[in-house]
Design an enzyme around this catalytic site. Structure first.
Site, short mmCIF file in Angstrom:
data_model
loop_
_atom_site.label_atom_id
_atom_site.label_comp_id
_atom_site.label_asym_id
_atom_site.label_seq_id
_atom_site.Cartn_x
_atom_site.Cartn_y
_atom_site.Cartn_z
N TRP B 321 23.87 3.49 -25.71
CA TRP B 321 25.28 3.33 -26.07
C TRP B 321 26.17 4.14 -25.12
O TRP B 321 27.27 3.73 -24.77
CB TRP B 321 25.50 3.79 -27.51
CG TRP B 321 26.93 3.75 -27.95
CD1 TRP B 321 27.62 2.69 -28.46
CD2 TRP B 321 27.88 4.83 -27.90
NE1 TRP B 321 28.91 3.03 -28.73
CE2 TRP B 321 29.10 4.35 -28.39
CE3 TRP B 321 27.81 6.17 -27.48
CZ2 TRP B 321 30.24 5.14 -28.49
CZ3 TRP B 321 28.94 6.95 -27.56
CH2 TRP B 321 30.14 6.44 -28.07
N HIS B 322 25.65 5.31 -24.70
CA HIS B 322 26.46 6.17 -23.84
C HIS B 322 26.65 5.60 -22.45
O HIS B 322 27.62 5.93 -21.76
CB HIS B 322 25.83 7.57 -23.73
CG HIS B 322 26.05 8.40 -24.94
ND1 HIS B 322 25.23 8.34 -26.04
CD2 HIS B 322 27.03 9.30 -25.26
CE1 HIS B 322 25.68 9.18 -26.97
NE2 HIS B 322 26.76 9.76 -26.53
N GLY B 323 25.74 4.76 -22.02
CA GLY B 323 25.91 4.19 -20.68
C GLY B 323 24.71 3.37 -20.29
O GLY B 323 23.60 3.57 -20.80
#
Lengths: 356, 508
Positions: B321-323
């Site tokens: 989700w962060h990247g």
């Protein structure tokens, strides 16, 4: 004072809603007022520090002064209209001289005070040099106060009060730029960085590719900050940064005159060049614009008479047509060859020979 | 528009506060409309075109919510909505990553170069997924488009969270009266200033010790053990103050309009276990992952092995989700593995009385320090994976931290030795720079470990949470001294804003 400051606005006892509202409002106003006061004091301290550590020779010019190792006989100095327009390698070639005979120490926004500082710091190297300095209308126009068009050398010579009165509130960014520039230059107190290889091989010449698009003059890949401001302003001269709020009799003009007068005895010959506009509307045809150009030329001519330097105003160059310009004030890489050759002729050098 | 920009602080915010106050004089509805329009303008200030994407996403989810509430095929509608949201997120955030990996495996040359990640898409997509899932679970559906739009777009949380829940936001927009609004606004101002200070004075200052070192190892260079530790600790502090600063600003700004956002951050570096860490760091993301991923996967109801598998899946997806990068997946894997280990340890203590008895004989301070040390070490090592742009860079940094760095060659990291605040550089000797960096990191760690959290200092409480207890002497109150402290912090921040660094969480 401290007791008053420490006084609790909201006490521990329960307050009426309107008292809470009033106390919160008072707190917010006090915070705003204190912020304004503290910020002003901090800003004044930074300005004073910047003036103290300011060096007339900026980072870019300081790096370019390493080119003096070539023992040049011709040094082209001034603003971006030297940096991007004069090819010292071509100049040497046209004169039949070795590479390094001419160098280019022009940088964006550079003014004669910075050039004077450079000459004073390298007196021996400049003693037998022909110094050619470009000058643009903004150099003497106190009305334009944006960074790059208001040299840090002049700002450093204003007192704190005058700095504040001149630039606040609408041009605070110029003072921020001045402070940042001063600290940046000071961070190189142990020596300016070496030149990157490409400009070094061109002896300080940093040409700009791209061509002016008259309908939308800003070059698409404009790399530097001052270019965001130039180029899109082809219109009435009152709007152009060179002539906006035209005030040619203020501290900028005084500084330029003082610097040029001081420079003259320190070099072999001193030329001041007024480079041309692109041959586009309205610079080429507008009478008002022409009149303003003529006034600028008269002011510099008066300086030339007073300080005994040679003035070379260049209104236009026959074969330097619009496609050789990257914006309304700068020639592009192709135009630089034509401009450099023409400048050499006007300086009185015969190609392949030194007229002196 | 950055929160830490002059345009936001001196133009946008005062205008919106004024418009909101005027709106409130008319009615509570008018004030909500003002906030909704302001929030859309705030988003449009980044890229005009993408506001239509945001509005399209809102329209889709609002309509699907209404449709699902009136339809017997509610589950199918919600599943379709969730899939559409994930496709949108997947296209903008993961298409390039997937194409790159596919190209690597299949030898093809698929390209998605021109995709620009819409800012905040991860946040507004997840919030709307949560809404749809709750509608499917019979939560009340929102029928007012302005309220729904403001729930998604409310500018304090739009770009980088907190991930808000419809049930804690929409009821606040429906209130007709705001009690003690002036005091809330004053408190909000103080919290927002604390956040701004953390971001521009603390986080951006630590960035200068971290970024050059990570860029160096990412480009293939090596690094000494000292600089590996210093850079990693500096990054740990940068991301702490950056994210905590953003969360504080969001909370404070929302409070200026009488809206209480959920707390997102509670001194995470004080955590004594990794489970504790995730109750303190990005709390609203943990809450979302728990409620909408871990529990639907079966949570802890389907046996021990399945439970641990669910934890791993949740954390791997949380990392992703962060990247869109394998380093983020690895970061998620490390945290997932540590959470499983932490749960195993807890289980062992319950099921092995002997172990518990032995541990209870260890002095408490030693247990506390050991727990904290182990947790912080894991978090620190995982930040290397989080920050490094390449796996090679991450491994180089971790090796150097363990003292098993490869031979120090010509490309060993040497700092530029120029300290920078407010974009004002000051050159030092390399030794002097190293001393300043070490001192700064030490001071930063002390602040994160020893001082109370912003929410405690400013006595902040979430929506519908019970009133707090007695105020401590060190807690905020609208006094002259606090005005002086807040004004000093704001003044320093104004100068810190001379350098324009984005919030780290904007990229997610």
């Amino acid at each position: 004072m401290s007791r008053a400051l420490a006084r609790t606005v909201i006490c521990h006892r329960a307050l009426e809603p309107h008292q809470v509202r009033l106390a919160a409002l008072k707190w917010a106003l006090a915070t705003c007022a204190l912020t304004a006061a503290i910020s002003s004091i901090l800003f004044a301290c930074l300005l004073l520090a910047a003036v103290r550590i300011h060096d007339d020779i900026g980072l870019q010019m300081g790096s370019k002064l390493q080119l003096l190792e070539h023992n040049p006989q011709m040094v082209f100095a001034g603003d971006s209209r030297t940096q991007e327009q004069v090819d010292p390698v071509l100049v040497a070639k046209l004169l039949g001289k070795p590479i390094g005979y001419a160098i280019n120490i022009g940088t964006p926004g550079e003014d004669p005070i910075a050039v004077l500082a450079a000459v004073n710091r390298h007196l021996e190297q400049f003693r037998n040099v022909d110094l050619i300095v470009s000058l643009s209308p903004y150099n003497i126009n106190d009305g334009i106060k944006k960074d790059f068009f208001y040299p840090s050398t002049v700002i450093a010579r204003l007192g704190l009060l005058q700095q504040v009165l001149t630039f606040l509130p609408s041009h605070i960014d110029t003072l921020v730029w001045f402070i940042q520039d001063a600290f940046l230059d000071a961070s190189y107190q142990h020596g300016f960085p070496r030149l990157r290889s490409e400009p070094a091989s061109q002896l300080g010449f940093e040409p700009i590719s791209g061509r002016i698009v008259v309908e939308q003059p800003t070059p698409p890949s404009a790399p530097q900050r001052y270019r965001d401001f130039l180029g899109s302003l082809v219109g009435p001269f009152e709007g152009h940064p060179y002539y906006r709020d035209w005030q040619p009799a203020g501290i900028k003009a005084h500084s330029v005159r003082t610097a040029l007068c001081a420079l003259r005895p320190l070099v072999k010959r001193l030329f001041v060049v007024l480079p041309p506009w692109a041959p586009i509307q309205p610079m080429a045809q507008s009478t008002a614009w022409r009149d303003r150009d003529a006034e600028f030329e008269r002011i510099v001519a008066a300086m030339a008479e007073e300080c005994h330097f040679d003035l070379l105003p260049i209104a236009n160059i026959d074969n330097l047509t619009v496609e050789y310009f990257s914006d309304e004030t700068h020639v592009n890489k192709l135009g630089a060859a034509i401009y450099s050759s023409y400048l050499l002729e006007r300086l009185g050098y015969r190609l392949g020979d030194d007229a002196s | 528009m950055l929160f830490s920009s002059y345009k936001f602080i001196f133009i946008f915010l005062p205008i919106i506060i004024l418009a909101f106050a005027l709106g409130r004089l008319q009615s509570a509805r008018a004030a909500v409309v003002v906030l909704a329009i302001a929030s859309l303008y705030f988003y449009a200030a980044w890229k005009h075109a993408y506001v239509f994407l945001l509005l399209g996403s809102i329209l889709l989810n609002f309509s699907l919510g209404l449709l699902a509430s009136q339809n017997s095929r509610r589950r199918a509608i919600v599943i379709a909505g969730v899939v559409l949201n994930l496709l949108l997120l997947g296209y903008f955030k993961y298409a390039t990553f997937l194409a790159d990996n596919f190209n690597l495996l299949a030898g093809t040359s698929l390209k998605f170069d021109k995709i620009v990640l819409p800012i905040g898409i991860s946040f507004f997509t997840f919030q709307q997924i949560a809404y749809l899932v709750d509608v499917e679970r019979n939560a009340p559906v929102e029928r007012n488009p302005v309220n729904f739009t403001l729930f998604v777009t409310f500018f304090p949380h739009l770009i980088a969270g907190p991930l808000v829940h419809h049930a804690e936001m929409i009821p606040q927009f429906k209130r007709t009266e705001l009690k003690r609004f002036s005091l809330l606004a004053a408190r909000g101002t103080a919290i927002a200033v604390a956040g701004l200070f953390k971001k521009v004075v603390l986080a951006d200052s630590f960035a200068q010790f971290a970024s050059p070192a990570f860029e160096h190892v990412d480009s293939g260079g090596t690094i000494s053990s000292f600089w590996a530790w210093t850079a990693t600790l500096a990054y740990a502090l940068q991301i702490y103050f950056d994210f905590s600063g953003y969360s504080d600003m969001a909370t404070g700004l929302a409070l200026m309009f009488g809206i209480r956002l959920p707390v997102n951050f509670r001194s995470p570096y004080k955590a004594r276990s990794i489970i504790d860490f995730w109750r303190r760091w990005h709390i609203t993301l943990s809450r979302f992952l728990r409620d909408y991923l871990y529990i639907p996967l079966g949570g802890n109801r389907a046996g021990t092995l399945r439970r641990y598998a669910n934890v791993m899946i949740t954390m791997l997806l949380g990392g992703l989700w962060h990247g869109a990068s394998w380093t983020f997946v690895a970061w998620g894997a490390v945290h997932g593995g540590c959470l499983v280990a932490n749960q195993l340890w807890r289980g062992a203590r319950i099921h092995m009385p002997g172990l518990n008895a032995a541990l209870s004989r260890v002095p408490k301070p030693l247990r506390v320090v050991t727990g904290w040390g182990a947790t912080f070490s894991v978090v620190l090592a995982s930040w290397v994976l989080f920050r490094a742009a390449t796996m090679h860079g991450a491994l180089t940094m971790l090796s150097a931290m363990l003292g098993i760095s490869r031979s120090l060659t010509m490309t060993t990291f040497v700092p530029a030795a120029s300290i920078r605040f407010a974009d004002l550089p000051w050159t030092l000797s390399v030794d002097g720079y190293a001393a300043v960096a070490a001192a700064a990191v030490g001071l930063g760690l002390a602040i994160t470990i020893a001082l109370p959290s912003t929410m405690d200092v400013f006595r902040y409480r979430e929506y519908r949470s019970p009133p707090l207890g007695k105020r401590g002497r060190w807690q905020w109150r609208p006094t002259g001294w606090w005005a002086l402290g807040v004004a000093t912090a704001l003044s320093l921040s104004i100068f810190g804003m001379w350098q324009h660094l984005e919030f780290l969480y904007f990229q997610f």
